[in-house]
Design a protein around this motif. Structure first.
Motif, short mmCIF file in Angstrom:
data_model
loop_
_atom_site.label_atom_id
_atom_site.label_comp_id
_atom_site.label_asym_id
_atom_site.label_seq_id
_atom_site.Cartn_x
_atom_site.Cartn_y
_atom_site.Cartn_z
N ILE A 160 0.83 -1.20 0.00
CA ILE A 160 0.00 0.00 0.00
C ILE A 160 0.87 1.25 0.00
CG2 ILE A 160 -1.88 -1.20 1.20
CD1 ILE A 160 -1.00 0.22 3.77
N VAL A 161 0.21 2.40 -0.23
CA VAL A 161 0.88 3.70 -0.23
C VAL A 161 0.19 4.60 0.79
CG1 VAL A 161 1.55 5.71 -1.60
CG2 VAL A 161 1.44 3.44 -2.68
N LEU A 162 0.96 5.15 1.73
CA LEU A 162 0.44 6.03 2.76
C LEU A 162 0.90 7.46 2.52
CD1 LEU A 162 0.92 3.99 6.07
CD2 LEU A 162 -1.02 4.02 4.52
N ASP A 163 0.00 8.41 2.77
CA ASP A 163 0.31 9.82 2.59
C ASP A 163 0.76 10.43 3.91
OD1 ASP A 163 0.60 12.35 1.61
OD2 ASP A 163 -1.55 12.76 1.42
N GLY A 164 1.90 9.98 4.41
CA GLY A 164 2.47 10.54 5.62
C GLY A 164 1.84 10.03 6.90
N ALA A 165 2.28 10.61 8.03
CA ALA A 165 1.85 10.17 9.35
C ALA A 165 0.35 10.37 9.58
CB ALA A 165 2.64 10.91 10.43
N ARG A 166 -0.25 11.32 8.85
CA ARG A 166 -1.67 11.58 9.04
C ARG A 166 -2.53 10.42 8.56
NH1 ARG A 166 -2.85 16.07 4.27
NH2 ARG A 166 -2.17 14.80 2.50
N SER A 167 -1.94 9.48 7.84
CA SER A 167 -2.69 8.33 7.34
C SER A 167 -2.95 7.29 8.41
CB SER A 167 -1.93 7.67 6.18
OG SER A 167 -1.78 8.56 5.10
N VAL A 168 -2.30 7.42 9.56
CA VAL A 168 -2.46 6.45 10.65
C VAL A 168 -2.86 7.20 11.91
CG1 VAL A 168 -1.34 4.66 12.04
CG2 VAL A 168 -0.67 4.98 9.65
N SER A 169 -4.02 6.88 12.47
CA SER A 169 -4.49 7.55 13.68
C SER A 169 -5.03 6.53 14.66
CB SER A 169 -5.58 8.58 13.35
OG SER A 169 -6.72 7.93 12.80
N THR A 170 -4.87 6.83 15.96
CA THR A 170 -5.39 5.95 17.01
C THR A 170 -6.22 6.78 17.98
OG1 THR A 170 -3.51 4.45 16.85
CG2 THR A 170 -4.82 4.34 18.86
N GLU A 171 -7.42 6.33 18.25
CA GLU A 171 -8.28 6.96 19.24
C GLU A 171 -8.69 5.93 20.27
OE1 GLU A 171 -11.50 9.21 17.64
OE2 GLU A 171 -10.26 10.22 16.13
N MET A 172 -8.84 6.38 21.53
CA MET A 172 -9.21 5.51 22.64
C MET A 172 -10.57 5.94 23.18
SD MET A 172 -6.14 3.88 22.95
CE MET A 172 -6.00 3.24 24.61
N ARG A 173 -11.46 4.98 23.37
CA ARG A 173 -12.81 5.30 23.86
C ARG A 173 -13.21 4.35 24.98
NH1 ARG A 173 -13.17 6.11 18.27
NH2 ARG A 173 -13.98 8.15 17.64
N LEU A 174 -13.85 4.90 26.00
CA LEU A 174 -14.45 4.12 27.08
C LEU A 174 -15.92 4.49 27.15
CD1 LEU A 174 -14.21 2.18 29.51
CD2 LEU A 174 -13.70 4.19 30.94
N TRP A 175 -16.78 3.48 27.03
CA TRP A 175 -18.22 3.72 27.01
C TRP A 175 -18.84 3.34 28.35
CZ3 TRP A 175 -20.31 6.01 22.76
CH2 TRP A 175 -19.53 6.01 21.60
N GLY A 176 -19.84 4.11 28.75
CA GLY A 176 -20.59 3.84 29.95
C GLY A 176 -22.06 3.70 29.63
N PRO A 177 -22.89 3.46 30.65
CA PRO A 177 -24.33 3.29 30.43
C PRO A 177 -24.99 4.48 29.75
CG PRO A 177 -23.72 2.60 32.64
CD PRO A 177 -22.53 3.28 32.07
N LYS A 178 -24.42 5.67 29.95
CA LYS A 178 -25.02 6.87 29.37
C LYS A 178 -24.27 7.40 28.16
CE LYS A 178 -27.11 8.38 33.72
NZ LYS A 178 -27.25 9.51 34.69
N GLY A 179 -23.34 6.60 27.65
CA GLY A 179 -22.63 7.05 26.46
C GLY A 179 -21.13 7.06 26.66
N LEU A 180 -20.47 7.91 25.90
CA LEU A 180 -19.01 8.00 25.90
C LEU A 180 -18.54 8.78 27.13
CD1 LEU A 180 -16.43 7.43 24.19
CD2 LEU A 180 -16.78 9.66 23.13
N VAL A 181 -17.68 8.14 27.94
CA VAL A 181 -17.17 8.80 29.13
C VAL A 181 -15.68 9.14 29.05
CG1 VAL A 181 -18.92 7.78 30.62
CG2 VAL A 181 -16.74 6.60 30.32
N HIS A 182 -14.99 8.61 28.06
CA HIS A 182 -13.56 8.90 27.91
C HIS A 182 -13.19 8.76 26.45
CE1 HIS A 182 -9.37 9.03 29.68
NE2 HIS A 182 -9.13 8.65 28.42
N HIS A 183 -12.57 9.82 25.88
CA HIS A 183 -12.19 9.82 24.47
C HIS A 183 -10.85 10.54 24.36
CE1 HIS A 183 -13.08 11.26 20.09
NE2 HIS A 183 -12.27 10.22 20.12
#
Length: 279
Positions: free
Chosen positions: A141-164
């Motif tokens: 494959i061909v990637l257009d720099g570092a912006r082509s790879v991203s990581t996000e972390m999420r923790l969900w609770g009973p009322k929705g997203l509590v950590h992002h």
């Protein structure tokens, strides 16, 4: 041993975490479905080869592909920024998840599915939205720099997203965006917290083009793999050291681990290897 907590890293993180929980941010919007319009299909001409990788033209264009077998590839072209498909490590069979030894690619149009099958093997499914179960565990494959790879972390609770966060700083809500998130640095601590359902889960996204048919359009892959998330920072650092686009390999690697009781468990994990500049 005291219980690990996301709020123990530093005072600023404790304040930000407390404020974030109080806000009870609504659930993040789901990734929009791939559009099924605006895909322009060029004429059905034979264009390129699986044997030779893309070569750039002297005028700065994306070059030409020379084919060992002129019947190998059907040319299908999309707008330069259009996302035409997604890579998957598995599928659902009889409503149960199934891991696959080779990539499955879902596509926006049946023509793209045909093109992918001619590049990577396999045959398009009757439901072309399911795409192709290819014959390839690895793809260049061909990637257009570092912006082509991203990581996000999420923790969900009973009322929705509590950590992002991104592992270091909060990404939402707006009131705390950019503040330290309090997540531990080490993978071991994050795994320990995850087992207690106190750690956000990662999602690493990669946007790329196929090296063997650059003009086909952009593809996406996202994974909850912690191994890939742990490696993402180093991958972005390598990409940042390359001027222009980077030539890479996205692969499914067979891994065997020993769990409690001495039982060996095998699974396939996604890997992303930076090979060098795309030229």
């Amino acid at each position: 041993m005291p219980q690990l907590s996301l709020s123990t890293a530093q005072p600023n993180a404790r304040c930000a975490t407390t404020r974030l929980k109080a806000l009870q941010a609504p659930a993040a919007a789901a990734r929009p479905a791939l559009a099924t319009t605006s895909i322009l299909r060029a004429s059905r001409v034979i264009d390129g080869s699986l044997a030779a990788l893309h070569e750039r033209g002297s005028a700065g264009g994306k070059g030409t592909r020379k084919l060992a077998d002129p019947s190998a590839v059907l040319a299908v072209r999309a707008p330069s920024d259009a996302v035409v498909g997604r890579f998957h490590t598995g599928r659902r069979t009889d409503n149960r998840p199934e891991s696959l030894p080779n990539w499955r690619v879902s596509t926006v149009t049946p023509d793209t599915a045909v093109a992918v099958s001619r590049l990577l093997g396999g045959a398009p499914a009757d439901d072309w939205a399911q795409g192709v179960v290819t014959g390839s565990p690895a793809v260049r494959i061909v990637l257009d720099g570092a912006r082509s790879v991203s990581t996000e972390m999420r923790l969900w609770g009973p009322k929705g997203l509590v950590h992002h966060c991104d592992g270091a700083l909060f990404l939402s809500p707006t009131e705390v965006r950019g503040a330290p998130c309090g997540c531990p640095d080490s993978s071991e601590e994050r795994v320990a917290l995850a087992k207690m359902l106190q750690a956000p889960q990662p999602e690493t996204a990669v946007t790329f083009r196929l090296a063997e048919d650059y003009g086909l359009g952009r593809f996406e892959f996202s994974s909850p793999s912690r191994m890939l998330a742990d490696e993402a920072g180093e991958i972005r650092a390598q990409l940042s050291g390359i001027t222009g686009e980077a030539f890479c390999e996205l692969a499914l690697e067979l891994v065997t681990v020993t769990v409690a009781g001495g039982i060996e468990v095998s699974f396939r994990r996604p890997t992303l290897k930076v090979i060098g500049p795309w030229s």
